[in-house]
Design an enzyme around this catalytic site. Structure first.
Site, short mmCIF file in Angstrom:
data_model
loop_
_atom_site.label_atom_id
_atom_site.label_comp_id
_atom_site.label_asym_id
_atom_site.label_seq_id
_atom_site.Cartn_x
_atom_site.Cartn_y
_atom_site.Cartn_z
N PRO A 205 0.66 -1.09 -0.01
CA PRO A 205 -0.06 -0.16 -0.01
C PRO A 205 0.90 1.11 0.15
O PRO A 205 1.64 1.29 0.65
CB PRO A 205 -0.92 -0.06 1.25
CG PRO A 205 -0.85 -1.33 1.86
CD PRO A 205 0.70 -1.90 1.32
N GLU A 206 0.45 2.18 -1.01
CA GLU A 206 1.21 3.38 -1.09
C GLU A 206 0.34 4.56 -0.61
O GLU A 206 -0.83 4.32 -0.22
CB GLU A 206 1.88 3.51 -2.31
CG GLU A 206 2.73 2.51 -2.81
CD GLU A 206 3.52 2.67 -4.17
OE1 GLU A 206 3.48 3.81 -4.54
OE2 GLU A 206 3.89 1.67 -4.90
#
Ligand SMILES: [Zn+2]
Length: 280
Positions: A2-3
Site C-alpha cells: 500500500p502506497e
C-alpha cells in the site's frame, strides 16, 4: 505494497464507520504486531477510548483517541484493514481485531506479518523523519527543485526514500517518472527546471488519479469493505510484464533493478539523457 493512494483510501473509507466510537476490546492472534507499548498496556490503554479522528502521514495511519494518545498503524508490504460486522469469524491472516461499540470489528489482515501498531503520546517519536506530503499545497515545484539540488542518487531511489518525499512507493514512482518522461536512473540533481516541473505535476496527477480509483489492487490490497481498488487499470508501465508495449510509442517496456527495486520504464519515452524542452 500500500502506497499513499491506498492508505488515503483506507483512511477515507474507515472514517464514517470508526470515528466517534469507543474501542470495546482488542483481540490479538499475533502479538508481534504490537510494537509499543507492551501487549498488556496496549490493550488496557486502548479499551474504553473513543476514536476521535483518523489522519494519514506518508504511508502511516494515525488514529487519535480521547486519552490524547494516538494509535499508529503501518500496513507495510501486505497489510489491510477490514471492517466486519459483529460477530465475524476471523479469516486466515487476521493478526488483530479491534472491537467497536457499533457492532463493528476492525480486522488487521497481514499475510506476511510486516505490519505494525504502536500506541504513543507523541506519534512523532514513533514515525521516522518524513519528507513533504506530495499532495499538500506547500509541496511546490520550487520545493522539489530545492530537494533535488546536488543529489547524485537515481531519481527513482529518491522518490522511494520516505525522508525525501512521503508516501510514494514502487508503483507510483514508476508511473510518475513515465508520465514526466524521465529515466529512473537519472541523477536527481541533473534534472532541468522543466523536468522538475513535469515530475512535480506527474506525481500529483498519478496520486490523485489513483485515489479517485480507490487504490491499486495488484497483490494483497483490499479496501475496508473487502472490495478491490481499480487504479492499476490506469497503470502505463508499473507492473507491466515482459512483452508489454509502451502505450505511447509501442516500444517494449523494460524492467531494471534500481537499488534492488524492480523498475518499469519505456527506454524511448524516458531516455537516459536529459530531454530538451523548448523555452525552459
Ligand atoms: Zn514509449
Amino acid at each position: 505494497m500500500p502506497e499513499l493512494p491506498e492508505v488515503e483510501t483506507i483512511k477515507n473509507e474507515l472514517l464514517p464507520h470508526i470515528v466517534g466510537h469507543p474501542v470495546t476490546g482488542v483481540t490479538l492472534f499475533w502479538e508481534g504486531i504490537v510494537r509499543q507499548p507492551s501487549v498488556e498496556e496496549f490493550r488496557s490503554h486502548l479499551v474504553g477510548q473513543r476514536i476521535t479522528g483518523i489522519a494519514r502521514r506518508g504511508k502511516y495511519l494515525i488514529f487519535s483517541l480521547t486519552s490524547r494518545e494516538t494509535l499508529v498503524i503501518h500496513l507495510r508490504m501486505t497489510g489491510s484493514l477490514l471492517l466486519k460486522p459483529t460477530p465475524a469469524e476471523p479469516e486466515r491472516f487476521i493478526r488483530a481485531i479491534l472491537h467497536l461499540d457499533n457492532d463493528t470489528q476492525l480486522h488487521f489482515r497481514d499475510p506476511r506479518k510486516f505490519g505494525a501498531m504502536w500506541l504513543a503520546k507523541d506519534e512523532s517519536k514513533i514515525m521516522p523523519k518524513l519528507g513533504p506530503e506530495p499532495l499538500e499545497a506547500s509541496f511546490t515545484p520550487q520545493i522539489l527543485q530545492k530537494l533535488l539540488e546536488n543529489r547524485t542518487a537515481p531519481i527513482k531511489a529518491l522518490l522511494l526514500d520516505q525522508s525525501f518525499i512521503a508516501g510514494l512507493g514502487n508503483m507510483y514512482a514508476d508511473e510518475a517518472l513515465f508520465a514526466s518522461r524521465i529515466h529512473p536512473l537519472r541523477q536527481g540533481g541533473s534534472l532541468s527546471p522543466g523536468e522538475v516541473k513535469r515530475l512535480h505535476s506527474a506525481i500529483q496527477k498519478v496520486l490523485w488519479s489513483a485515489i479517485s480509483n480507490k487504490g491499486a489492487s495488484v497483490d494483497t490490497y483490499f479496501r475496508p469493505d473487502g472490495e478491490l481498488g481499480t487504479a492499476h487499470f490506469q497503470f502505463q508501465v508499473a507492473h507491466r510484464l515482459g512483452g508489454d508495449l509502451c502505450p505511447v510509442c509501442g516500444t517494449p517496456i523494460q524492467r531494471i533493478p534500481v537499488r534492488n527495486r524492480g523498475t518499469y520504464f519505456c527506454p524511448k519515452c524516458q531516455p537516459a539523457q536529459r530531454t530538451k524542452t523548448k523555452g525552459i
